[in-house]
Design an enzyme around this catalytic site. Structure first.
Site, mmCIF file in Angstrom:
data_model
loop_
_atom_site.group_PDB
_atom_site.id
_atom_site.type_symbol
_atom_site.label_atom_id
_atom_site.label_comp_id
_atom_site.label_asym_id
_atom_site.label_seq_id
_atom_site.Cartn_x
_atom_site.Cartn_y
_atom_site.Cartn_z
ATOM 1 N N CYS A 103 0.871 -1.177 0.000
ATOM 2 C CA CYS A 103 0.000 0.000 0.000
ATOM 3 C C CYS A 103 0.911 1.230 0.000
ATOM 4 O O CYS A 103 2.085 1.111 -0.351
ATOM 5 C CB CYS A 103 -0.977 -0.019 1.185
ATOM 6 S SG CYS A 103 -0.243 0.167 2.825
ATOM 7 N N ASN A 145 2.458 1.527 4.264
ATOM 8 C CA ASN A 145 2.712 0.249 4.947
ATOM 9 C C ASN A 145 2.398 0.322 6.441
ATOM 10 O O ASN A 145 3.087 -0.253 7.267
ATOM 11 C CB ASN A 145 4.154 -0.214 4.692
ATOM 12 C CG ASN A 145 4.435 -1.654 5.119
ATOM 13 O OD1 ASN A 145 5.523 -1.944 5.585
ATOM 14 N ND2 ASN A 145 3.486 -2.555 4.972
ATOM 15 N N ARG A 196 -3.255 -0.876 5.378
ATOM 16 C CA ARG A 196 -3.783 -1.954 4.547
ATOM 17 C C ARG A 196 -2.816 -3.110 4.332
ATOM 18 O O ARG A 196 -3.175 -4.268 4.532
ATOM 19 C CB ARG A 196 -4.227 -1.391 3.192
ATOM 20 C CG ARG A 196 -5.360 -0.399 3.319
ATOM 21 C CD ARG A 196 -5.619 0.312 2.023
ATOM 22 N NE ARG A 196 -4.511 1.218 1.702
ATOM 23 C CZ ARG A 196 -4.348 1.830 0.545
ATOM 24 N NH1 ARG A 196 -5.209 1.618 -0.438
ATOM 25 N NH2 ARG A 196 -3.344 2.651 0.342
ATOM 26 N N ASP A 226 -8.016 3.127 1.352
ATOM 27 C CA ASP A 226 -7.212 3.531 2.499
ATOM 28 C C ASP A 226 -8.127 4.044 3.614
ATOM 29 O O ASP A 226 -8.842 5.025 3.431
ATOM 30 C CB ASP A 226 -6.234 4.625 2.077
ATOM 31 C CG ASP A 226 -5.175 4.914 3.119
ATOM 32 O OD1 ASP A 226 -5.322 4.464 4.278
ATOM 33 O OD2 ASP A 226 -4.187 5.589 2.777
#
Length: 170
Positions: free
Chosen positions: A13, A16, A19, A131
């Site tokens: 993602c 980090n 997700r 997100d």
């Protein structure tokens, strides 16, 4: 892939911390439950170096812990050039991060890139894992719902590859 070599999966993602570490923790749990930890290696990384060495977001950890997933040992890192060679599956959470990976990836490894949600069996209307960083707790619960399902599909896909190899006598 060589005999005895682990299948390596990298979830990606942006930072980090939400997700991809959630996908990492959930998949490790699913791999262990399937008794495949000797055959599958799991990691996560971000396309941006915003949070290097930081633990996952506390809200992500709390939501994951409620479902029995442990994220405490995970630390954020950025995608590195050697990841493209080392990992067999490099799965982005969304199209923007996939595009960044495609730009950075050496041509010979682009076949390893994809979206995690392409393995989902229940969430047809979701093509990406959004997100949850700027939203409420519901966003973290949705991430878990999506990741749990897509990871199960990914595990079935990988296990199908193992069965195929066994059928071919490898």
């Amino acid at each position: 892939m060589k005999q005895g070599q682990k299948v390596k999966i990298l979830f990606v993602c942006m930072g980090n911390i939400c997700r991809s570490p959630t996908a990492d923790a959930v998949f490790k749990h699913q791999v262990k439950a399937a008794g495949l930890e000797k055959h599958i290696y799991v990691d996560s990384a971000g396309t941006h170096a915003y949070h290097i060495d930081e633990p996952p977001d506390k809200r992500a950890q709390k939501a994951a812990q409620k479902r029995g997933y442990n994220m405490q040992e995970l630390r954020a890192r950025a995608v590195e050039l050697n990841d493209f060679e080392e990992f067999h599956y490099i799965l982005a959470m969304d199209k923007n991060n996939l595009a960044i990976l495609q730009d950075r990836c050496p041509h010979q490894y682009t076949h390893k890139l994809g979206l995690l949600m392409s393995y989902s069996s229940q969430w047809d209307r979701y093509h990406e894992v959004a997100d949850p960083y700027y939203g409420g707790s519901h966003g973290f619960e949705l991430v878990l719902d999506l990741v749990e399902d897509a990871n199960q599909g990914l595990l079935r896909h990988i296990m199908g590859g193992f069965i195929e190899k066994c059928d071919q006598g490898h």
